[in-house]
Design a protein around this motif. Sequence first.
Motif, PDB file in Angstrom:
ATOM      1  N   LEU A 134     -11.589  40.155  59.815  1.00  0.00           N
ATOM      2  CA  LEU A 134     -12.051  40.277  61.197  1.00  0.00           C
ATOM      3  C   LEU A 134     -11.150  41.215  61.997  1.00  0.00           C
ATOM      4  O   LEU A 134     -11.623  42.054  62.775  1.00  0.00           O
ATOM      5  CB  LEU A 134     -12.110  38.897  61.853  1.00  0.00           C
ATOM      6  N   LEU A 135      -9.838  41.099  61.807  1.00  0.00           N
ATOM      7  CA  LEU A 135      -8.918  41.990  62.518  1.00  0.00           C
ATOM      8  C   LEU A 135      -9.118  43.440  62.076  1.00  0.00           C
ATOM      9  O   LEU A 135      -9.048  44.363  62.901  1.00  0.00           O
ATOM     10  CB  LEU A 135      -7.468  41.551  62.281  1.00  0.00           C
ATOM     11  N   GLU A 136      -9.367  43.638  60.781  1.00  0.00           N
ATOM     12  CA  GLU A 136      -9.643  44.989  60.288  1.00  0.00           C
ATOM     13  C   GLU A 136     -10.884  45.575  60.963  1.00  0.00           C
ATOM     14  O   GLU A 136     -10.980  46.788  61.186  1.00  0.00           O
ATOM     15  CB  GLU A 136      -9.863  44.958  58.769  1.00  0.00           C
ATOM     16  N   ASP A 137     -11.823  44.714  61.307  1.00  0.00           N
ATOM     17  CA  ASP A 137     -13.072  45.155  61.929  1.00  0.00           C
ATOM     18  C   ASP A 137     -12.992  45.199  63.455  1.00  0.00           C
ATOM     19  O   ASP A 137     -14.023  45.278  64.133  1.00  0.00           O
ATOM     20  CB  ASP A 137     -14.222  44.249  61.497  1.00  0.00           C
ATOM     21  N   GLY A 138     -11.779  45.143  64.000  1.00  0.00           N
ATOM     22  CA  GLY A 138     -11.601  45.348  65.429  1.00  0.00           C
ATOM     23  C   GLY A 138     -11.585  44.109  66.291  1.00  0.00           C
ATOM     24  O   GLY A 138     -11.556  44.211  67.523  1.00  0.00           O
ATOM     25  N   TRP A 139     -11.608  42.929  65.674  1.00  0.00           N
ATOM     26  CA  TRP A 139     -11.537  41.700  66.462  1.00  0.00           C
ATOM     27  C   TRP A 139     -10.092  41.400  66.832  1.00  0.00           C
ATOM     28  O   TRP A 139      -9.159  41.812  66.146  1.00  0.00           O
ATOM     29  CB  TRP A 139     -12.121  40.527  65.673  1.00  0.00           C
ATOM     30  N   HIS A 140      -9.923  40.665  67.934  1.00  0.00           N
ATOM     31  CA  HIS A 140      -8.614  40.188  68.374  1.00  0.00           C
ATOM     32  C   HIS A 140      -8.693  38.668  68.513  1.00  0.00           C
ATOM     33  O   HIS A 140      -9.779  38.100  68.612  1.00  0.00           O
ATOM     34  CB  HIS A 140      -8.230  40.801  69.724  1.00  0.00           C
ATOM     35  N   ILE A 141      -7.542  38.029  68.522  1.00  0.00           N
ATOM     36  CA  ILE A 141      -7.503  36.576  68.713  1.00  0.00           C
ATOM     37  C   ILE A 141      -6.854  36.277  70.058  1.00  0.00           C
ATOM     38  O   ILE A 141      -5.776  36.804  70.366  1.00  0.00           O
ATOM     39  CB  ILE A 141      -6.719  35.867  67.587  1.00  0.00           C
ATOM     40  N   LEU A 142      -7.517  35.453  70.839  1.00  0.00           N
ATOM     41  CA  LEU A 142      -7.003  35.031  72.138  1.00  0.00           C
ATOM     42  C   LEU A 142      -6.626  33.559  72.102  1.00  0.00           C
ATOM     43  O   LEU A 142      -7.305  32.747  71.465  1.00  0.00           O
ATOM     44  CB  LEU A 142      -8.055  35.227  73.224  1.00  0.00           C
ATOM     45  N   HIS A 143      -5.535  33.210  72.783  1.00  0.00           N
ATOM     46  CA  HIS A 143      -5.244  31.812  73.069  1.00  0.00           C
ATOM     47  C   HIS A 143      -6.190  31.410  74.190  1.00  0.00           C
ATOM     48  O   HIS A 143      -5.943  31.687  75.370  1.00  0.00           O
ATOM     49  CB  HIS A 143      -3.793  31.648  73.546  1.00  0.00           C
ATOM     50  N   LEU A 158      -8.688  30.988  80.056  1.00  0.00           N
ATOM     51  CA  LEU A 158      -7.357  31.493  79.722  1.00  0.00           C
ATOM     52  C   LEU A 158      -6.312  30.810  80.589  1.00  0.00           C
ATOM     53  O   LEU A 158      -6.612  30.330  81.685  1.00  0.00           O
ATOM     54  CB  LEU A 158      -7.296  33.008  79.946  1.00  0.00           C
ATOM     55  N   GLY A 159      -5.083  30.798  80.109  1.00  0.00           N
ATOM     56  CA  GLY A 159      -4.010  30.189  80.886  1.00  0.00           C
ATOM     57  C   GLY A 159      -2.800  29.942  80.015  1.00  0.00           C
ATOM     58  O   GLY A 159      -2.881  29.969  78.778  1.00  0.00           O
ATOM     59  N   ASP A 160      -1.675  29.688  80.656  1.00  0.00           N
ATOM     60  CA  ASP A 160      -0.450  29.397  79.927  1.00  0.00           C
ATOM     61  C   ASP A 160      -0.568  28.054  79.211  1.00  0.00           C
ATOM     62  O   ASP A 160      -1.490  27.270  79.465  1.00  0.00           O
ATOM     63  CB  ASP A 160       0.743  29.375  80.889  1.00  0.00           C
ATOM     64  N   LYS A 161       0.361  27.766  78.334  1.00  0.00           N
ATOM     65  CA  LYS A 161       0.386  26.491  77.622  1.00  0.00           C
ATOM     66  C   LYS A 161       0.427  25.349  78.632  1.00  0.00           C
ATOM     67  O   LYS A 161       1.223  25.362  79.567  1.00  0.00           O
ATOM     68  CB  LYS A 161       1.608  26.426  76.708  1.00  0.00           C
ATOM     69  N   GLY A 162      -0.471  24.389  78.454  1.00  0.00           N
ATOM     70  CA  GLY A 162      -0.511  23.244  79.356  1.00  0.00           C
ATOM     71  C   GLY A 162      -1.321  23.478  80.617  1.00  0.00           C
ATOM     72  O   GLY A 162      -1.397  22.597  81.476  1.00  0.00           O
ATOM     73  N   ALA A 163      -1.938  24.656  80.743  1.00  0.00           N
ATOM     74  CA  ALA A 163      -2.688  24.962  81.967  1.00  0.00           C
ATOM     75  C   ALA A 163      -3.982  24.167  82.057  1.00  0.00           C
ATOM     76  O   ALA A 163      -4.498  23.950  83.156  1.00  0.00           O
ATOM     77  CB  ALA A 163      -2.996  26.459  82.029  1.00  0.00           C
ATOM     78  N   VAL A 304      -5.796  38.735  82.690  1.00  0.00           N
ATOM     79  CA  VAL A 304      -5.427  38.648  81.275  1.00  0.00           C
ATOM     80  C   VAL A 304      -4.029  39.224  81.063  1.00  0.00           C
ATOM     81  O   VAL A 304      -3.698  40.288  81.596  1.00  0.00           O
ATOM     82  CB  VAL A 304      -6.439  39.419  80.391  1.00  0.00           C
ATOM     83  N   GLN A 305      -3.204  38.525  80.287  1.00  0.00           N
ATOM     84  CA  GLN A 305      -1.839  38.947  80.036  1.00  0.00           C
ATOM     85  C   GLN A 305      -1.611  39.153  78.540  1.00  0.00           C
ATOM     86  O   GLN A 305      -2.368  38.650  77.703  1.00  0.00           O
ATOM     87  CB  GLN A 305      -0.855  37.904  80.573  1.00  0.00           C
ATOM     88  N   ASP A 306      -0.538  39.861  78.198  1.00  0.00           N
ATOM     89  CA  ASP A 306      -0.231  40.102  76.789  1.00  0.00           C
ATOM     90  C   ASP A 306      -0.052  38.786  76.037  1.00  0.00           C
ATOM     91  O   ASP A 306      -0.418  38.677  74.866  1.00  0.00           O
ATOM     92  CB  ASP A 306       1.037  40.944  76.656  1.00  0.00           C
ATOM     93  N   GLY A 307       0.514  37.786  76.707  1.00  0.00           N
ATOM     94  CA  GLY A 307       0.745  36.500  76.055  1.00  0.00           C
ATOM     95  C   GLY A 307      -0.526  35.744  75.721  1.00  0.00           C
ATOM     96  O   GLY A 307      -0.481  34.761  74.970  1.00  0.00           O
TER      97      GLY A 307
END
Length: 368
Positions: A134-143, A158-163, A304-307
């Motif tokens: 999937l990553l090879e095909d251009g997908w990304h993984i989001l928390h 989206l949000g920080d841990k515990g958000a 959206v943040q890098d984290g």
Amino acid sequence: MSPVRITTVDGQSVAVTSATDTIPAWTQRYLGSWWTAERTTELYGPTVSADLAEDELRGYADVVEQRTPDTVEYAGAELLVAQDADLITAVQADRSLAYRWDPDFRLLRITGTDETTLAAAAARLTRELLRAQLLEDGWHILHASAVTTTDGATILTLGDKGAGKTTTALTLARAGWRLLANDRVFARVDNDGIVRVLPWPSAAAFGFGLLDALDLYETVRTRLAAGEQMHPTQHQAVTDALLDGRRTPLWKTSGKELKPQFWPDQLTSWLSMPLATEGHVVGVLYPQITAGAEPRLIDGVRGVQDGDFFTAATEDRYPDVFGLLPAPGDHTALREHLDSLAHQGVAMSHDAAANALALKEAVARLGA
């Protein structure tokens, strides 16, 4: 049981084979609720072959001992890794597991002495091989967590841990949305500018407090008391607490909470949450949970943040010791597209009913 082929909605696939029926059956149950799992006789492409084979386990251990292996932490235990030409051999003595990856044949061989441990490892690495494709095909993984409508319109959280990503997803799932993800999600911007999302299949872990707040605790306890089984890696202390009706959270010495763990199919059969297999993002929620706060809508969300992006560099339990994953792709376009979509912040508390009302209003603001 014949080999099982796991296939994503985009067509990436991995075959799983074993002389022990439990291995492909486990992988089928673990991944098949979100990805297609079918019996097959064709072993083309990446393959995971897993068997109970003590002699082979010792042989792989000898191979590693004859070299100068690297030592890494993998799945909570020490893993010794040695490379000979393109072959990578690894041994996890504490788990009685050994691995050999042959990139030329795209074959990952796993051997062990315990059926459950071996089955869990095979399912996990099947997912890793699919992740690589999937990553090879251009997908990304989001928390992130995600829920969809029946036509695939998706609200991403989206949000920080515990958000409150999981709380948001389960609250909306209880309100009639389909659950696509409670922790991680694959995302990609297609040529038409639509952000598509796919699930990250995994067992699901929810704390006692969340189950209780969503009025699900007694449902789980009743089914467990009737003899049904939860995910085998669930800590026995959690099982005992559920059977006894104790709701006080349990903690590891590391400070991490011990939680009830569910097979993916149990999210539907036990918790009445239909699952989604794909979707397209129409809006983004940014929750924050504060005990005692009054649930309400909030403005000025962080964006959206890098984290928020899940990469090999941020994965701490399963490092890419077999070199399966491609170099990280540029997520700028995905980030910009997500930031351009409707977005809304929402403050939540531990009051499930009040949270549900605030989330209903937040989703309406997103036009979903």
